[in-house]
Design a protein around this motif. Structure first.
Motif, PDB file in Angstrom:
ATOM      1  N   SER A 157      36.182  29.040  38.884  1.00  0.00           N
ATOM      2  CA  SER A 157      35.090  29.033  37.907  1.00  0.00           C
ATOM      3  C   SER A 157      35.609  29.414  36.523  1.00  0.00           C
ATOM      4  CB  SER A 157      34.005  30.018  38.325  1.00  0.00           C
ATOM      5  OG  SER A 157      33.082  30.162  37.275  1.00  0.00           O
ATOM      6  N   ASN A 158      35.191  28.635  35.527  1.00  0.00           N
ATOM      7  CA  ASN A 158      35.586  28.973  34.154  1.00  0.00           C
ATOM      8  C   ASN A 158      34.889  30.257  33.680  1.00  0.00           C
ATOM      9  OD1 ASN A 158      33.074  27.782  34.118  1.00  0.00           O
ATOM     10  ND2 ASN A 158      33.689  25.989  32.919  1.00  0.00           N
ATOM     11  N   ARG A 159      33.884  30.711  34.448  1.00  0.00           N
ATOM     12  CA  ARG A 159      33.164  31.938  34.076  1.00  0.00           C
ATOM     13  C   ARG A 159      33.726  33.179  34.779  1.00  0.00           C
ATOM     14  NH1 ARG A 159      29.131  27.945  34.404  1.00  0.00           N
ATOM     15  NH2 ARG A 159      27.805  27.830  32.544  1.00  0.00           N
ATOM     16  N   ALA A 160      34.692  33.009  35.672  1.00  0.00           N
ATOM     17  CA  ALA A 160      35.249  34.168  36.387  1.00  0.00           C
ATOM     18  C   ALA A 160      36.047  35.034  35.417  1.00  0.00           C
ATOM     19  CB  ALA A 160      36.153  33.692  37.520  1.00  0.00           C
ATOM     20  N   HIS A 161      35.960  36.358  35.589  1.00  0.00           N
ATOM     21  CA  HIS A 161      36.679  37.260  34.690  1.00  0.00           C
ATOM     22  C   HIS A 161      38.129  37.456  35.122  1.00  0.00           C
ATOM     23  CE1 HIS A 161      33.657  38.807  31.787  1.00  0.00           C
ATOM     24  NE2 HIS A 161      32.931  38.019  32.567  1.00  0.00           N
ATOM     25  N   VAL A 162      38.945  37.744  34.107  1.00  0.00           N
ATOM     26  CA  VAL A 162      40.390  37.843  34.325  1.00  0.00           C
ATOM     27  C   VAL A 162      40.801  39.313  34.386  1.00  0.00           C
ATOM     28  CG1 VAL A 162      42.649  37.204  33.388  1.00  0.00           C
ATOM     29  CG2 VAL A 162      40.675  35.715  32.990  1.00  0.00           C
ATOM     30  N   ILE A 163      41.670  39.632  35.333  1.00  0.00           N
ATOM     31  CA  ILE A 163      42.240  40.986  35.380  1.00  0.00           C
ATOM     32  C   ILE A 163      43.450  41.005  34.450  1.00  0.00           C
ATOM     33  CG2 ILE A 163      43.370  42.702  36.836  1.00  0.00           C
ATOM     34  CD1 ILE A 163      41.370  42.212  38.867  1.00  0.00           C
ATOM     35  N   MET A 164      43.415  41.932  33.518  1.00  0.00           N
ATOM     36  CA  MET A 164      44.481  42.039  32.530  1.00  0.00           C
ATOM     37  C   MET A 164      45.399  43.206  32.924  1.00  0.00           C
ATOM     38  SD  MET A 164      43.449  39.595  30.598  1.00  0.00           S
ATOM     39  CE  MET A 164      44.409  39.664  29.085  1.00  0.00           C
ATOM     40  N   PRO A 165      46.618  43.235  32.381  1.00  0.00           N
ATOM     41  CA  PRO A 165      47.522  44.336  32.763  1.00  0.00           C
ATOM     42  C   PRO A 165      46.941  45.706  32.429  1.00  0.00           C
ATOM     43  CG  PRO A 165      48.554  42.834  31.157  1.00  0.00           C
ATOM     44  CD  PRO A 165      47.250  42.245  31.507  1.00  0.00           C
ATOM     45  N   TYR A 166      46.148  45.757  31.345  1.00  0.00           N
ATOM     46  CA  TYR A 166      45.584  47.065  30.988  1.00  0.00           C
ATOM     47  C   TYR A 166      44.520  47.525  31.998  1.00  0.00           C
ATOM     48  CZ  TYR A 166      42.574  43.815  28.229  1.00  0.00           C
ATOM     49  OH  TYR A 166      41.780  42.772  27.797  1.00  0.00           O
ATOM     50  N   HIS A 167      43.907  46.598  32.711  1.00  0.00           N
ATOM     51  CA  HIS A 167      42.943  47.006  33.754  1.00  0.00           C
ATOM     52  C   HIS A 167      43.675  47.748  34.868  1.00  0.00           C
ATOM     53  CE1 HIS A 167      40.305  43.459  32.322  1.00  0.00           C
ATOM     54  NE2 HIS A 167      39.866  44.587  31.797  1.00  0.00           N
ATOM     55  N   LYS A 168      44.840  47.215  35.246  1.00  0.00           N
ATOM     56  CA  LYS A 168      45.609  47.868  36.321  1.00  0.00           C
ATOM     57  C   LYS A 168      46.088  49.243  35.865  1.00  0.00           C
ATOM     58  CE  LYS A 168      47.392  43.493  38.017  1.00  0.00           C
ATOM     59  NZ  LYS A 168      48.554  42.692  38.274  1.00  0.00           N
ATOM     60  N   ALA A 169      46.515  49.315  34.580  1.00  0.00           N
ATOM     61  CA  ALA A 169      47.019  50.597  34.067  1.00  0.00           C
ATOM     62  C   ALA A 169      45.894  51.639  34.041  1.00  0.00           C
ATOM     63  CB  ALA A 169      47.591  50.396  32.666  1.00  0.00           C
ATOM     64  N   ILE A 170      44.695  51.209  33.624  1.00  0.00           N
ATOM     65  CA  ILE A 170      43.566  52.161  33.574  1.00  0.00           C
ATOM     66  C   ILE A 170      43.185  52.590  34.991  1.00  0.00           C
ATOM     67  CG2 ILE A 170      41.126  52.441  32.949  1.00  0.00           C
ATOM     68  CD1 ILE A 170      41.627  50.472  30.631  1.00  0.00           C
ATOM     69  N   ASP A 171      43.154  51.612  35.919  1.00  0.00           N
ATOM     70  CA  ASP A 171      42.802  51.904  37.319  1.00  0.00           C
ATOM     71  C   ASP A 171      43.706  53.019  37.853  1.00  0.00           C
ATOM     72  OD1 ASP A 171      41.841  51.771  39.882  1.00  0.00           O
ATOM     73  OD2 ASP A 171      42.394  49.686  40.262  1.00  0.00           O
ATOM     74  N   LYS A 197      33.566  43.347  31.987  1.00  0.00           N
ATOM     75  CA  LYS A 197      32.583  42.254  32.163  1.00  0.00           C
ATOM     76  C   LYS A 197      31.198  42.751  31.742  1.00  0.00           C
ATOM     77  CE  LYS A 197      30.501  39.465  35.858  1.00  0.00           C
ATOM     78  NZ  LYS A 197      30.718  38.852  37.177  1.00  0.00           N
ATOM     79  N   MET A 198      30.820  43.907  32.264  1.00  0.00           N
ATOM     80  CA  MET A 198      29.488  44.439  31.954  1.00  0.00           C
ATOM     81  C   MET A 198      29.387  44.904  30.505  1.00  0.00           C
ATOM     82  SD  MET A 198      27.765  43.797  34.437  1.00  0.00           S
ATOM     83  CE  MET A 198      27.950  43.319  36.139  1.00  0.00           C
ATOM     84  N   ALA A 199      30.515  45.337  29.945  1.00  0.00           N
ATOM     85  CA  ALA A 199      30.501  45.783  28.538  1.00  0.00           C
ATOM     86  C   ALA A 199      30.591  44.587  27.585  1.00  0.00           C
ATOM     87  CB  ALA A 199      31.655  46.742  28.277  1.00  0.00           C
ATOM     88  N   ARG A 200      30.666  43.400  28.159  1.00  0.00           N
ATOM     89  CA  ARG A 200      30.691  42.138  27.409  1.00  0.00           C
ATOM     90  C   ARG A 200      31.932  41.974  26.518  1.00  0.00           C
ATOM     91  NH1 ARG A 200      24.677  43.371  25.769  1.00  0.00           N
ATOM     92  NH2 ARG A 200      25.742  45.353  25.672  1.00  0.00           N
ATOM     93  N   VAL A 201      33.038  42.556  26.997  1.00  0.00           N
ATOM     94  CA  VAL A 201      34.301  42.358  26.272  1.00  0.00           C
ATOM     95  C   VAL A 201      35.356  41.736  27.197  1.00  0.00           C
ATOM     96  CG1 VAL A 201      33.916  44.199  24.584  1.00  0.00           C
ATOM     97  CG2 VAL A 201      35.052  44.748  26.741  1.00  0.00           C
TER      98      VAL A 201
END
Ligand code: IMP
Length: 491
Positions: A157-171, A197-201
């Motif tokens: 889906s073109n609407r699916a959100h992408v996991i970025m490297p900073y997401h893993k670092a924050i996790d 996603k929920m913060a719309r960024v």
């Protein structure tokens, strides 16, 4: 006798019409209780005629985990995929790990639906999935090495959100900072990706195809993210150029697959095809209905199938709940029927209870009906698939938890308050076990009577019929009482 459950789904619509006509003409020819069997030559004759004359009917079956994930959904979806046309993942990300054992080898999927192993099936990642494009490309490469053609039948889906490297670092940093209160996440960046996603960024798969948009979003996000990582978590930040370069390349590689998934699903339904919605994690890890905050960050219940793939609720024709014959949980959080004794150890060893994503040992315990009844209600389960029944072979006595005792009071329903759940004592029924080996059994009749009694009790306590029983890790080690995908076709 002629089973209603034979033949591929596409033809079943025709057969069903034949069966319903026979129903009207010769009502006495059916077993009125189960409606499963047709004991009359007219049924066979008419079904043959209708197979070629009546158009196909669609099916939309959601497969969800009824416990805390790892129920064996991968094997069940793989088995059902044979009769499906499209298989869609609708939530989660590479925190999931679905293991499928075939004659071509063992495959562990974190993102791609396991239906990809069948030639010609369309496999989709819906908008509700959080996609780590690097990991996804590795999965695609592994399939290629194993000689499994993917091509355009894999869509994202073109609407699916992408996991970025900073997401893993924050996790990882957030888990570390929590200390003893950590959730025990898989460290795949799932929570932070859904936060964005929920913060719309958030950055969506479609954005990877547009360099200007991608660069601008990465630049804007890194202002806040880097400050956060450096000042709050005392760890290194990221550079715009590096992320942009990597993710633009991922986008180019995945470009042929990125598309409008709801449109593909709608067309499939119009053609009368059968669609399987493959849930990841389980009911009690759902962000709303699970044991919050010890949950994942997506809607793993059946409702998530609609919002996570782009189909309306009226489209869904059935919901299959997959549950182990006992209970497991990985990560933190209360687990009332957990066994920290030698029986728990035995379940862990015999059931090979180690996570396919993180390799962590899973906590094991008795089957819990409070969890299961709740899963039936929240998901609107239409039937159950019981997995790993064979792991219970040789247990002299089995226990089924039917309620919880908390401060002297009996609770039959799942408490929302985690402190209450943590203080709950399980109330058990005792059932005799069986000593015979059930591994690889394919027929319900061949099960030992004690196993049948155990399963019958599960049906009774949940009010939900059991359609499938898994007796081993291979595809063929399964008892299919009724095929839930075929049964869920639209009338
Ligand atoms: P996250 O999904 O990585 O954020 O982890 C949140 C919680 O869900 C942790 O307790 C994980 O162990 C659990 N979890 C996530 N994915 C799975 C899964 O596929 N199976 C079992 N537990 C999972």
């Amino acid at each position: 006798m002629l089973s209603r459950d034979w033949g591929p789904v596409k033809k079943i619509g025709c057969q069903e019409r034949a069966f319903s006509l026979v129903d009207k003409l010769w009502p006495e020819t059916y077993d009125s209780h189960s409606k499963l069997w047709l004991n009359h030559w007219q049924g066979f004759f008419l079904s043959r005629v209708f197979v070629v004359r009546v158009e196909e009917t669609m099916a939309a079956l959601v497969v969800v985990g009824s416990q805390w994930g790892d129920e064996g959904k991968g094997k069940i979806v793989d088995l059902l995929a044979k009769d499906a046309d499209v298989i869609v993942r609708y939530q989660g990300g590479s925190n999931a790990g679905h293991t499928v054992i075939t004659d071509k080898g063992t495959f562990i999927f974190h993102l791609i639906p396991s239906g990809i192993l069948y030639r010609g099936k369309v496999c989709a990642l819906g908008n509700g999935v959080a996609i780590d494009p690097g990991g996804l490309i590795e999965e695609l490469d592994r399939l290629k090495v194993n000689g499994i053609p993917v091509g355009k039948r894999f869509v994202i889906s073109n609407r699916a959100h992408v996991i970025m490297p900073y997401h893993k670092a924050i996790d990882k940093a957030a888990e570390q900072a929590k200390g003893a209160r950590r959730i025990g996440t898989t460290g795949r960046g799932i929570g932070p990706a859904y936060v964005d996603k929920m913060a719309r960024v958030g950055i969506r798969m479609g954005d990877l195809l547009n360099p200007d948009v991608l660069k601008q979003k990465v630049r804007e996000n890194l202002v806040e993210i880097n400050a956060f990582l450096e000042r709050i978590y005392n760890t290194d930040g990221f550079t715009v150029e590096k992320i942009f370069k990597d993710y633009q390349a991922y986008g180019e590689r995945l470009r042929p697959h990125i598309t409008d998934v709801p449109l593909i699903l709608e067309r499939a339904f119009q053609r009368g095809e059968a669609v399987l919605f493959e849930g990841a994690q389980g009911t009690h890890l759902d962000v709303d209905f699970g044991t919050y905050p010890y949950v994942t960050s997506s809607s793993s219940c059946s409702g998530g199938a609609c919002t996570g793939s782009g189909v309306g609720p009226t489209t869904i024709t059935g919901v299959l709940g997959v549950t182990k014959a006992y209970t497991t949980r990985v990560g933190g959080g209360p687990f009332p029927t957990e066994l920290t004794n030698e029986i728990g150890q035995m379940l862990m060893t015999r059931g090979n209870e180690y996570g396919s994503t993180t390799g962590r040992a899973r906590r094991c315990g008795w089957l819990d009906m409070v969890l299961l009844r709740y899963a039936v209600r929240i998901n609107g389960l239409t039937s159950l698939a019981i997995t790993k029944l064979d792991v219970l072979d040789g247990c002299k006595e089995l226990k089924i938890c039917t309620g919880y005792r908390y401060q002297g009071k009996l609770h039959k329903e799942m408490p929302a308050d985690l402190q209450v759940l943590a203080g709950c004592e399980p109330v058990y029924e005792r059932w005799s076990g069986w000593t015979t080996d059930t591994t690889g059994l394919k027929s319900y009749r061949a099960l030992p009577s004690a196993a049948k009694r155990y399963l019958a009790r599960v049906e009774e306590l949940t009010g939900c019929r059991i359609d499938m029983i898994s007796t081993g890790s291979k595809r063929e080690d399964t008892i299919v009482v009724r095929n839930p995908l075929i049964r869920s076709r639209k009338r």
